[in-house]
Motif scaffolding. Structure first.
Motif, PDB file in Angstrom:
ATOM      1  N   LEU A   1       0.758  -1.248   0.044  1.00  0.00           N
ATOM      2  CA  LEU A   1       0.126   0.062   0.043  1.00  0.00           C
ATOM      3  C   LEU A   1       1.165   1.453  -0.189  1.00  0.00           C
ATOM      4  O   LEU A   1       2.020   1.320   0.586  1.00  0.00           O
ATOM      5  N   GLY A   2       0.371   2.369  -0.676  1.00  0.00           N
ATOM      6  CA  GLY A   2       1.268   3.391  -0.822  1.00  0.00           C
ATOM      7  C   GLY A   2       0.405   4.748  -0.571  1.00  0.00           C
ATOM      8  O   GLY A   2      -0.709   4.867  -0.841  1.00  0.00           O
ATOM      9  N   ILE A   3       1.482   5.688  -0.368  1.00  0.00           N
ATOM     10  CA  ILE A   3       1.145   7.293  -0.381  1.00  0.00           C
ATOM     11  C   ILE A   3       1.596   7.819  -1.564  1.00  0.00           C
ATOM     12  O   ILE A   3       2.894   7.669  -1.840  1.00  0.00           O
ATOM     13  N   ALA A   4       0.727   8.543  -2.374  1.00  0.00           N
ATOM     14  CA  ALA A   4       1.323   9.090  -3.468  1.00  0.00           C
ATOM     15  C   ALA A   4       0.609  10.270  -3.948  1.00  0.00           C
ATOM     16  O   ALA A   4      -0.572  10.767  -3.418  1.00  0.00           O
ATOM     17  N   GLU A   5       1.370  11.084  -4.772  1.00  0.00           N
ATOM     18  CA  GLU A   5       0.713  12.175  -5.548  1.00  0.00           C
ATOM     19  C   GLU A   5      -0.364  11.791  -6.374  1.00  0.00           C
ATOM     20  O   GLU A   5      -0.276  10.877  -6.934  1.00  0.00           O
ATOM     21  N   PRO A   6      -1.845  12.693  -6.192  1.00  0.00           N
ATOM     22  CA  PRO A   6      -2.636  12.074  -7.234  1.00  0.00           C
ATOM     23  C   PRO A   6      -2.059  12.306  -8.599  1.00  0.00           C
ATOM     24  O   PRO A   6      -1.320  13.205  -8.855  1.00  0.00           O
TER      25      PRO A   6
END
Length: 814
Positions: free
Chosen positions: A308-313
Motif C-alpha cells: 500500500l502506498g501514499i502518492a501524489e494524485p
C-alpha cells in the motif's frame, strides 16, 4: 554552516562551456529561473572520500526525474506562450543535473554567479543571476544547497524529497518554500493506515539521511500516546545487510513494514525481500517510490505480501504529452564535447517520447505548480496589467519571495497557496494499492484542507492470502481484563482480570480505576455500579421482634416500678435498695430507648442516640449494683468489726456520692468525645453500601467509657461473689453475681459475633445484646422480689428477715 572548498575561498569563477544551441538545460529570457534535478543517480558511496565534482551523465539515468525536468521546461514554455500571465515577458531557465548531495557545487555556483563571478562579501551587489530556484531532490541535498541561496533571499521552491520538518523553520530557511507536504503529513497518513487496520506491532525502515531520520523522529513522537508500538527501526544505507535485516524482522513477528526511503533504497529492500521468500507482510510505501513503474511488475512481488502506498494524485497536465512528442521529434539530444563539470548534458537519446510520457509521474504537478507560483509572484512584482508588464522595475529576489508567500491562484482546479512556513496549503494525497496487474491502483485519498480526512475503499484491496494480515505483539485482552506490560514495549503484555472494586480504564488499559466509596465492581467488570443502600428498616421482621421485646421490657419496668412503689416500705423493697431500685428501673427504661435507634436509616444523630443513652444510664445501673454488692458485703462482713466506718458510710451517703460521680464522669467523657468527633454513619462492603454507625470507631472513641463500666462490673462481681455464703433462703449477693455473670457472657458473645458478621447483621446483633443486657438485670434482680411480693407475702415481713440474719449470725459464730 557552509564549508567552502579551499580553491573557492577567495574568488569563484564559473564558466559554462560547450552548451549547444539546442540544449535542453538552458534558455535565455528576461528573467532566469534556476533548476536542479537529479536526472542521473549517483551511489552515496561513490568516490566518497575524493573531493571532486562528478560528471552526472556517466551515472545511472532516472527516467522519472528526467520527466520532471521536462515538466519544468514545458511549464516555462506554456507561460511564455500565455497572454494573461507575464505578458511581453519571457522567462528563461538554466537547469543543472544535480545527481549528488555533496559533489555538484559547480552548478550551484553557476546559478549564484553574476558575470561568471560570486562575490558574497559585497552587500551592494546582487550576486545571483536567477530570481528563483526550482528543485533538488532530497533533504540532505537541500540542506547542503539551501543556505547558499538563503543569504540573498533567493526563493527556493522545493518539489519533492526535501520534506524534512527542519525546512519549516523560517529563522533558518527564510526563502524556502515547497509544493509538497512536509514529513509530518506523511506520518499522519501512515498512522491512519495503522489505526484503521489495527496494526500495532510495526517496523519503520528509513533511509539513513536527513529525510529518513526526520521521518523516524516524527513517527516516534506521533505514536507516543497511541496503542502502536515501534517494534523495529533501521536506517538503510548503501551497504545494509538486507538478509540479516529481514531475519531480524521475522524473529520479531512483524507483519507491517513502513518503508520511508528513497526510490533507490526501496528497490534494494524489496528485491531482497523477494529473493528471501518473505511472505504475507504489508509494506507501506511513501510517495518517493509508491508509483514505481518497474517494481510492481517484478517476478515474485506478489509473494512478499500487500503493498500500500501514499502518492501524489495522478493529475493530467494538458499539452505535456504533445510537448514531449514534439521535442523528441526535433531534438535527438546530441552529445558534443562539453566541460565535464558543467552537468548540463543528458546523454539520454535512447529514451523515446513514449518512455517519458509513461514514466513515473510522481511530483509532476509540484514542478508545474512551483514554476507557476514563481511566475505569478513575478507577475505581481512587475505590476503586470492588460497585455504588458513594467520591466523597468529593478528586480531583487526578495521581492519575488514576498509575493510568493502571498500568492494564491487556481491551477488545474487546485488553489495554490502557502502557509506562514512556506508549506503548501493545497493538494491531497492518493492512497494506492499495487494490484495483480502491476499497476498502482488508486483506492482512496487523504485530504488536508479545509480539514484532514482519510478515505479508503478497503474492498479494492486484495490481501495476500485473501485475509488481512494481523500485526501485534500480544492479542487484545477481553473487556474485563487489564494489560500488564511485559518488557519495554507497551504492546507486549499479559492479561490480568481487574480486581474487585475496580474497573478497566478505557483511556489507559494498563491501569484500573478504583470505584468510589459509593460504588462497587466485582472482579472482571468494565464499570462500577452504584452500591445498594442497605440498613435495617423499621419494617424489617427482625426489627419488629426486637422493638416488640423492648416495648415489653418497658412494660415490665413500669409494672415493677408500680409494684415496688405500692410496697415501698416492705422489707423486700427496702432490702433490694429502696430508692435505688427506682433509679435502676428508671435508667433501664432510658437505656432501652437506644434500641430503637438501631433501626431506620442512620444519621449522625441516630448514631449518637444509639450509644449515648445506653452508655450513660447503664453506667448508673452498674454503679448502683456495685454499691448494693458493696453494702451487702459491708453489712455482713465489715460493719460488726468496724462500726465507725459504717457510721461514716451511712452519715455521708457515700453510695450516693459514688453513683453521682460515676454518672457525671461518664457524661463528661461522652459529651467531650462526641463533640470533638461524632460517630460516622457509613461503612462500605464489597458489593453493598451498608449505612451503619462504625462500630470499631465507636469502640475506639468510647474506650475510656467502656473501661469505666468494665471496672465497675468486675468490682461488682467480686463483691457479690464474696457474699455467696450469705443466707440461702434469701441471698441478694447471689442474684447480683448472676446478673454480672450474664452481662459478661452477653457482651463477650456479641464481641465474638461482631467479628464474623458484617453490615446490618452487626446492628441486629448489637440491638439484641443491648436488649438482653437490660433483660438480664431486670428479670434476674427484680423478678424474684416481685414473686415474693405477689405470691410469698409471709416472707415479706421484718420478722422473717430478722430470723434469717440471726440464723446466719449464729452459724458464723459457731
Amino acid at each position: 554552516t557552509i564549508v567552502w572548498p579551499s580553491r573557492l575561498l577567495v574568488f569563484i569563477n564559473v564558466k559554462t562551456k560547450c552548451i549547444p544551441k539546442t540544449s535542453e538545460f538552458k534558455m535565455k529570457g528576461d528573467y532566469l529561473l534556476g533548476g536542479l534535478f537529479d536526472i542521473h543517480h549517483v551511489s552515496a558511496t561513490l568516490h566518497q572520500n575524493i573531493p571532486e565534482a562528478i560528471i552526472c551523465s556517466s551515472q545511472e539515468f532516472s527516467l522519472s526525474s528526467y520527466r520532471r525536468f521536462q515538466m519544468m521546461r514545458f511549464s516555462i514554455e506554456e507561460i511564455n506562450n500565455s497572454t494573461s500571465l507575464l505578458p511581453n515577458v519571457t522567462l528563461g531557465y538554466e537547469i543543472f543535473d544535480h545527481c549528488s548531495d555533496t559533489k555538484n557545487f559547480p552548478g550551484i555556483f553557476s546559478l549564484m554567479s553574476v558575470d561568471g563571478s560570486v562575490q558574497p562579501w559585497k552587500e551592494s551587489v546582487n550576486f545571483s543571476k536567477v530570481i528563483a530556484v526550482v528543485g533538488t531532490d532530497t533533504s540532505t541535498t537541500t540542506m547542503t544547497v539551501a543556505p547558499l541561496f538563503m543569504m540573498d533571499l533567493v526563493p527556493m521552491v522545493r518539489l519533492y524529497g526535501a520534506s524534512s520538518s527542519v525546512f519549516s523553520r523560517k529563522q533558518n530557511f527564510p526563502s524556502f518554500l515547497r509544493t509538497v507536504h512536509p514529513n509530518k503529513y506523511f506520518i499522519e497518513i501512515i498512522l491512519s493506515f495503522l489505526e484503521k487496520f489495527k496494526w500495532t506491532w510495526v517496523a519503520f525502515l528509513y533511509s539513513d539521511d536527513d529525510y529518513g531520520r526526520d521521518g523516524l523522529d516524527l513517527f516516534v513522537k506521533k505514536i507516543k500516546d497511541t496503542e502502536i508500538c515501534l517494534a523495529f527501526s533501521y536506517g538503510l544505507k548503501e551497504d545494509t545487510d538486507y538478509t540479516k535485516l529481514i531475519k531480524q524482522m521475522e524473529a520479531l513477528r512483524i507483519n507491517v513494514v513502513t518503508v520511508f526511503t528513497t526510490k533507490w533504497t526501496a528497490e534494494r529492500l524489496i528485491m531482497s525481500a523477494i529473493q528471501q521468500n518473505v511472505t504475507n507482510k504489508v509494506w507501506i510505501a511513501v510517495d518517493a517510490w509508491s508509483l514505481h513503474k518497474e517494481l510492481p511488475k517484478e517476478r515474485g512481488i506478489r509473494n512478499i505480501g500487500t503493498i500500500l502506498g501514499i502518492a501524489e494524485p495522478k493529475i493530467t497536465i494538458p499539452g505535456f504529452d504533445d510537448f514531449i512528442s514534439s521535442f523528441k521529434a526535433q531534438n535527438q539530444c546530441e552529445n558534443p564535447d562539453h566541460d565535464p563539470f558543467c552537468n548540463q548534458n543528458c546523454n539520454c537519446s535512447s529514451g523515446s517520447a513514449e518512455d517519458i510520457i509513461t514514466a513515473d509521474p510522481s511530483f509532476n504537478f509540484p514542478v508545474y505548480s512551483a514554476v507557476y507560483a514563481v511566475a505569478h509572484a513575478l507577475h505581481a512584482v512587475l505590476q503586470c496589467g492588460a497585455g504588458s508588464c513594467n520591466k523597468s522595475i529593478k528586480l531583487y529576489p526578495h521581492m519575488v519571495l514576498e509575493e510568493l508567500r502571498k500568492s494564491k491562484f487556481t491551477l488545474l482546479n487546485q488553489t495554490v497557496h502557502f502557509d506562514k512556513n512556506g508549506d503548501p496549503r493545497f493538494g491531497p494525497y492518493a492512497i494506492v494499492f499495487w494490484n495483480e496487474s502491476g499497476d498502482a491502483e488508486e483506492i482512496g485519498s487523504y485530504t488536508f484542507h479545509p480539514k484532514h480526512n482519510f478515505d479508503i475503499n478497503e474492498s479494492k484491496i486484495h490481501w495476500h492470502g485473501d485475509k488481512k494480515p494481523e500485526s501485534f505483539c500480544s492479542k487484545e485482552c477481553p473487556d474485563e481484563y487489564m494489560k500488564k506490560q511485559e518488557g519495554v514495549h507497551k504492546c507486549c503484555f499479559s492479561c490480568t482480570i481487574c480486581p474487585n472494586g475496580t474497573h478497566l480504564n478505557t483511556t489507559d488499559p494498563y491501569n484500573v480505576i478504583k470505584c468510589n466509596k459509593t460504588q462497587w465492581s466485582a472482579g472482571g467488570n468494565t464499570s462500577c455500579i452504584e452500591l445498594q443502600l442497605e440498613y435495617v428498616k423499621f419494617s424489617d421482621p427482625t426489627a419488629i421482634v426486637i422493638m416488640t421485646g423492648t416495648v415489653i421490657l418497658l412494660a415490665f419496668i413500669v409494672a415493677i416500678s408500680v409494684l415496688f412503689a405500692l410496697n415501698y416500705n416492705t422489707p423486700v423493697v427496702r432490702s433490694a435498695g429502696g430508692p435505688m431500685c427506682f433509679i435502676i428501673l428508671g435508667c433501664l427504661g432510658l437505656c432501652s430507648i437506644s434500641v430503637f435507634f438501631f433501626f431506620g436509616e442512620p444519621s449522625v444523630a441516630f448514631c449518637v442516640l444509639r450509644y449515648f443513652p445506653f452508655l450513660l444510664f447503664y453506667t448508673v445501673c452498674v454503679a448502683c449494683f456495685l454499691m448494693r454488692s458493696f453494702q451487702i458485703a459491708f453489712v455482713f462482713k465489715i460493719s460488726a468489726k468496724f462500726q465507725n466506718i459504717s457510721g461514716i458510710w451511712t452519715k455521708y451517703n457515700l453510695h450516693w456520692i459514688f453513683i453521682s460521680a460515676a454518672f457525671f464522669l461518664q457524661a463528661i467523657l461522652l459529651i467531650v468525645r462526641y463533640s470533638l468527633e461524632p460517630p460516622t454513619k457509613e461503612k462500605y462492603y464489597c458489593d453493598r453500601n451498608i449505612t451503619v454507625c462504625d462500630l470499631k470507631k465507636f469502640q475506639t472513641d468510647s474506650l475510656i467509657s467502656f473501661i469505666l463500666i468494665s471496672v465497675m462490673v468486675f468490682l461488682c462481681f467480686c463483691f457479690s461473689y464474696a457474699g455467696k455464703d450469705f443466707p440461702k433462703n434469701y441471698n441478694e449477693a447471689k442474684t447480683i453475681t448472676f446478673c454480672m455473670f450474664l452481662l459478661i457472657l452477653i457482651w463477650i458473645s456479641f464481641g465474638t459475633f461482631a467479628h464474623v458478621l458484617d453490615g446490618k447483621n452487626i446492628d441486629v446483633s448489637h440491638a439484641v445484646a443491648t436488649l438482653l443486657s437490660l433483660y438480664s438485670l431486670l428479670l434476674v434482680y427484680f423478678l424474684p422480689r416481685c414473686y415474693i411480693i405477689l405470691f410469698k407475702p409471709e416472707k415479706n415481713t421484718e420478722q422473717y428477715f430478722q430470723d434469717l440474719i440471726q440464723s446466719y449470725t449464729r452459724s458464723c459464730s459457731q
